[in-house]
Design a protein around this motif. Structure first.
Motif, PDB file in Angstrom:
ATOM      1  N   ASN A 132       0.849  -1.192   0.000  1.00  0.00           N
ATOM      2  CA  ASN A 132       0.000   0.000   0.000  1.00  0.00           C
ATOM      3  C   ASN A 132       0.885   1.243   0.000  1.00  0.00           C
ATOM      4  O   ASN A 132       1.811   1.360   0.815  1.00  0.00           O
ATOM      5  CB  ASN A 132      -0.896  -0.015   1.244  1.00  0.00           C
ATOM      6  N   VAL A 133       0.625   2.186  -0.909  1.00  0.00           N
ATOM      7  CA  VAL A 133       1.469   3.380  -1.021  1.00  0.00           C
ATOM      8  C   VAL A 133       1.434   4.234   0.242  1.00  0.00           C
ATOM      9  O   VAL A 133       2.318   5.069   0.459  1.00  0.00           O
ATOM     10  CB  VAL A 133       1.061   4.236  -2.235  1.00  0.00           C
ATOM     11  N   HIS A 134       0.433   4.024   1.084  1.00  0.00           N
ATOM     12  CA  HIS A 134       0.314   4.801   2.316  1.00  0.00           C
ATOM     13  C   HIS A 134       0.829   4.030   3.538  1.00  0.00           C
ATOM     14  O   HIS A 134       0.695   4.498   4.661  1.00  0.00           O
ATOM     15  CB  HIS A 134      -1.153   5.184   2.545  1.00  0.00           C
ATOM     16  N   PHE A 135       1.420   2.848   3.292  1.00  0.00           N
ATOM     17  CA  PHE A 135       1.824   1.975   4.394  1.00  0.00           C
ATOM     18  C   PHE A 135       2.736   2.681   5.399  1.00  0.00           C
ATOM     19  O   PHE A 135       2.521   2.595   6.612  1.00  0.00           O
ATOM     20  CB  PHE A 135       2.525   0.726   3.857  1.00  0.00           C
ATOM     21  N   ASP A 136       3.781   3.360   4.916  1.00  0.00           N
ATOM     22  CA  ASP A 136       4.757   3.963   5.824  1.00  0.00           C
ATOM     23  C   ASP A 136       4.120   5.007   6.731  1.00  0.00           C
ATOM     24  O   ASP A 136       4.394   5.056   7.932  1.00  0.00           O
ATOM     25  CB  ASP A 136       5.913   4.591   5.036  1.00  0.00           C
ATOM     26  N   ALA A 137       3.273   5.850   6.149  1.00  0.00           N
ATOM     27  CA  ALA A 137       2.614   6.890   6.948  1.00  0.00           C
ATOM     28  C   ALA A 137       1.705   6.265   7.997  1.00  0.00           C
ATOM     29  O   ALA A 137       1.717   6.667   9.168  1.00  0.00           O
ATOM     30  CB  ALA A 137       1.815   7.824   6.042  1.00  0.00           C
ATOM     31  N   ILE A 138       0.927   5.277   7.590  1.00  0.00           N
ATOM     32  CA  ILE A 138       0.022   4.607   8.527  1.00  0.00           C
ATOM     33  C   ILE A 138       0.828   3.896   9.608  1.00  0.00           C
ATOM     34  O   ILE A 138       0.504   3.964  10.801  1.00  0.00           O
ATOM     35  CB  ILE A 138      -0.882   3.602   7.785  1.00  0.00           C
ATOM     36  N   ASP A 139       1.913   3.232   9.205  1.00  0.00           N
ATOM     37  CA  ASP A 139       2.756   2.479  10.120  1.00  0.00           C
ATOM     38  C   ASP A 139       3.336   3.382  11.207  1.00  0.00           C
ATOM     39  O   ASP A 139       3.224   3.095  12.403  1.00  0.00           O
ATOM     40  CB  ASP A 139       3.884   1.816   9.331  1.00  0.00           C
TER      41      ASP A 139
END
Length: 209
Positions: A41-48
């Protein structure tokens, strides 16, 4: 800008640690624990990273629901978690009475006091979807961003935004917090998209320290 000790600690522990040679590095498994957020998911790092910091939360069933639209009430809670202060169980919006969810009541008090979210005609509308133009306002007001001298907005559909939001959108574009030409100001923001916008803003502030 509400650069409280909480925000400063957040920037030091999150954004700085997450940027190495221009690449985001996930912290301890947090988004990975969400059943519906994969590393692709392209938003994985931010969510993580933001979930690891306790700024954004998932649901009791172990999901994050990244494609769900984020509500105004959820955004209020997110900002309140970043503000130093306990909040007050005090009614500041007509539709957030003291008998409502305590976290929402306190969050509403915090964002109203900080003038991050001022509502409309005395109403916060916590269950309503947050639009992209509204998101631009809360990010700009919440972090005290101003027009960036020497930079121009690349957004080409400002005419579709309400006049009172156009400057906020321009500022996000000038800083590169948004890098699209079609901003789609009246469309809702998903939970995953908001995480990325917020995280990019935090990184920006860290770089300016």
């Amino acid at each position: 800008m509400f650069k409280s000790q909480r925000i400063k600690k957040l920037l030091a522990s999150t954004a700085t640690a997450a940027v190495v040679a221009g690449a985001l590095i996930p912290t301890a498994a947090s988004a990975a624990t969400f059943k519906d957020v994969s590393e692709t998911n392209v938003h994985f790092d931010a969510i993580d990273i933001l979930s690891d910091e306790g700024i954004i939360n998932g649901y009791s069933d172990g999901t994050f629901k990244p494609n769900n639209n984020i509500s105004r009430g959820q955004v209020a809670k997110i900002f309140a978690r970043m503000i130093e202060g306990e909040g007050e169980l005090k009614e500041v919006f007509k539709d957030v009475p003291v008998t409502a969810d305590p976290e929402l009541v306190k969050a509403a008090y915090e964002v109203y006091t900080q003038q991050i979210m001022t509502g409309s005609n005395g109403y916060l509308k916590p269950s309503s979807n947050m639009t992209r133009q509204q998101m631009a306002k809360v990010l700009v007001e919440g972090f005290g961003l101003e027009h960036l001298e020497g930079e121009e907005s690349i957004v080409t559909d400002l005419d579709k935004a309400s006049p009172e939001f156009r400057d906020y959108i321009k500022i996000l574009s000038e800083y590169g917090i948004t890098n699209v030409e079609q901003f789609r100001p009246t469309e809702p923001v998903t939970r995953a998209q908001f995480a990325s916008f917020l995280f990019r803003t935090l990184i920006l502030l860290d770089e300016e320290e």
